[in-house]
Design a protein around this motif. Structure first.
Motif, short mmCIF file in Angstrom:
data_model
loop_
_atom_site.label_atom_id
_atom_site.label_comp_id
_atom_site.label_asym_id
_atom_site.label_seq_id
_atom_site.Cartn_x
_atom_site.Cartn_y
_atom_site.Cartn_z
N GLN A 50 90.63 -30.52 71.10
CA GLN A 50 90.60 -29.44 72.08
C GLN A 50 91.06 -27.97 71.29
OE1 GLN A 50 93.79 -31.20 74.22
NE2 GLN A 50 92.48 -31.57 75.88
N GLN A 51 91.74 -28.19 70.22
CA GLN A 51 92.10 -26.85 69.30
C GLN A 51 91.09 -26.34 68.58
OE1 GLN A 51 95.55 -28.11 66.94
NE2 GLN A 51 97.08 -27.91 68.53
N SER A 52 90.30 -27.17 67.90
CA SER A 52 89.33 -26.43 67.04
C SER A 52 88.10 -27.00 66.99
CB SER A 52 89.96 -26.42 65.51
OG SER A 52 89.83 -27.95 65.12
N GLY A 53 87.93 -28.38 67.66
CA GLY A 53 86.67 -29.07 67.52
C GLY A 53 86.58 -29.98 66.48
N SER A 54 87.14 -29.57 65.43
CA SER A 54 87.22 -30.49 64.24
C SER A 54 88.53 -31.64 63.80
CB SER A 54 87.37 -29.44 63.37
OG SER A 54 87.24 -30.01 61.68
N PHE A 55 88.17 -32.37 63.34
CA PHE A 55 89.25 -33.72 63.14
C PHE A 55 89.82 -33.43 61.69
CE2 PHE A 55 86.15 -35.34 66.10
CZ PHE A 55 87.15 -35.51 67.17
N LYS A 56 89.44 -32.49 61.03
CA LYS A 56 90.24 -32.22 59.63
C LYS A 56 91.40 -31.34 59.75
CE LYS A 56 85.53 -32.21 57.24
NZ LYS A 56 85.25 -33.64 57.97
N GLU A 57 92.34 -31.91 59.05
CA GLU A 57 93.71 -31.32 58.87
C GLU A 57 93.50 -29.76 58.75
OE1 GLU A 57 96.45 -32.55 60.22
OE2 GLU A 57 95.22 -34.57 60.83
N LYS A 58 92.86 -29.49 57.60
CA LYS A 58 93.04 -28.23 57.25
C LYS A 58 92.28 -27.02 58.33
CE LYS A 58 88.51 -27.94 54.96
NZ LYS A 58 87.74 -27.37 53.93
N ASP A 59 91.36 -27.55 59.16
CA ASP A 59 91.06 -26.99 60.20
C ASP A 59 91.91 -26.71 61.55
OD1 ASP A 59 88.42 -26.30 58.78
OD2 ASP A 59 87.44 -28.21 59.84
N ASN A 60 92.83 -27.59 61.38
CA ASN A 60 93.85 -27.40 62.48
C ASN A 60 95.04 -27.06 62.27
OD1 ASN A 60 92.60 -28.75 64.81
ND2 ASN A 60 92.00 -30.44 63.25
N ARG A 61 95.38 -26.43 61.10
CA ARG A 61 96.48 -25.60 60.85
C ARG A 61 96.67 -24.30 61.29
NH1 ARG A 61 95.42 -26.79 54.70
NH2 ARG A 61 95.98 -29.13 54.70
N SER A 62 97.78 -23.84 61.47
CA SER A 62 98.16 -22.51 62.19
C SER A 62 98.05 -21.53 60.97
CB SER A 62 99.68 -22.37 62.73
OG SER A 62 100.66 -22.73 61.97
N ASP A 63 98.07 -20.19 61.45
CA ASP A 63 98.01 -19.23 60.26
C ASP A 63 99.39 -19.50 59.41
OD1 ASP A 63 95.57 -18.35 60.86
OD2 ASP A 63 96.26 -16.67 62.18
N ALA A 64 100.39 -19.35 60.17
CA ALA A 64 101.72 -19.79 59.37
C ALA A 64 101.76 -20.97 58.49
CB ALA A 64 102.71 -19.95 60.29
N GLU A 65 101.29 -21.93 59.03
CA GLU A 65 101.25 -23.11 57.74
C GLU A 65 100.32 -22.71 56.91
OE1 GLU A 65 101.40 -27.17 60.79
OE2 GLU A 65 99.51 -26.01 60.84
N ASN A 66 99.25 -22.10 56.72
CA ASN A 66 98.37 -21.84 55.75
C ASN A 66 98.90 -20.98 54.80
OD1 ASN A 66 95.94 -23.36 56.25
ND2 ASN A 66 95.10 -21.90 58.09
N GLU A 67 99.79 -19.78 55.51
CA GLU A 67 100.51 -19.10 54.57
C GLU A 67 101.56 -19.69 53.79
OE1 GLU A 67 102.02 -15.10 53.42
OE2 GLU A 67 100.27 -15.52 54.65
N LEU A 68 102.15 -20.71 54.43
CA LEU A 68 103.22 -21.42 53.65
C LEU A 68 102.73 -22.11 52.47
CD1 LEU A 68 106.17 -22.28 53.54
CD2 LEU A 68 105.67 -24.24 55.17
N ILE A 69 101.61 -23.01 52.73
CA ILE A 69 100.81 -23.62 51.62
C ILE A 69 100.46 -22.55 50.38
CG2 ILE A 69 98.90 -24.76 51.06
CD1 ILE A 69 99.00 -26.04 53.90
N LYS A 70 100.01 -21.61 50.97
CA LYS A 70 99.77 -20.56 49.96
C LYS A 70 100.89 -20.12 48.98
CE LYS A 70 97.84 -15.77 49.31
NZ LYS A 70 98.39 -14.62 50.22
N LEU A 71 101.88 -19.63 49.69
CA LEU A 71 103.14 -19.32 49.14
C LEU A 71 103.72 -20.10 48.28
CD1 LEU A 71 104.83 -17.37 52.13
CD2 LEU A 71 103.70 -16.29 49.82
N ARG A 72 103.66 -21.52 48.91
CA ARG A 72 104.11 -22.54 47.80
C ARG A 72 103.40 -22.79 46.37
NH1 ARG A 72 105.67 -27.25 52.24
NH2 ARG A 72 107.69 -26.34 52.91
N LYS A 73 102.13 -22.60 46.54
CA LYS A 73 101.32 -22.76 45.36
C LYS A 73 101.52 -21.79 44.57
CE LYS A 73 97.32 -25.22 47.20
NZ LYS A 73 95.88 -25.06 47.78
N GLU A 74 101.89 -20.34 45.02
CA GLU A 74 102.20 -19.28 44.27
C GLU A 74 103.41 -19.33 43.56
OE1 GLU A 74 102.63 -14.39 44.76
OE2 GLU A 74 101.61 -15.64 46.26
#
Length: 95
Positions: A50-74
């Motif tokens: 329903q959210q994205s049509g994809s079953f991959k976790e990376k496709d179902n992350r919110s912008d905040a979750e993606n930002e958090l992952i990016k900041l942790r790597k940095e």
């Protein structure tokens, strides 16, 4: 003690078929029994579809979750650079 069942992997096609069965009116309980699925798996697949049509976790992350992952790597990268500079300062300080 009963042995644990090995973890199963499902294809995106299978997941989509289960979601379509549910969307076409088949009850969750019937799907769970018939295909020996866990309720949490089926619920997650339905939500992802329903959210994205994809079953991959990376496709179902919110912008905040993606930002958090990016900041942790940095942050890890900066910690590594800091450790290198500390070591260099110690070496240069001895000379």
């Amino acid at each position: 003690m009963p042995s644990k069942r090995p973890r199963r992997k499902f294809t995106d096609e299978f997941k989509n078929q289960m979601v379509q069965l549910y969307l076409n009116g088949k009850s969750k309980s019937v799907i769970l029994k018939e295909y020996e699925l866990t309720p949490s798996s089926l619920d997650r697949w339905i939500t992802q579809h329903q959210q994205s049509g994809s079953f991959k976790e990376k496709d179902n992350r919110s912008d905040a979750e993606n930002e958090l992952i990016k900041l942790r790597k940095e942050n890890e990268h900066l910690k590594m650079e800091n450790d290198i500079l500390k070591q260099a300062a110690l070496i240069l300080g001895r000379k």
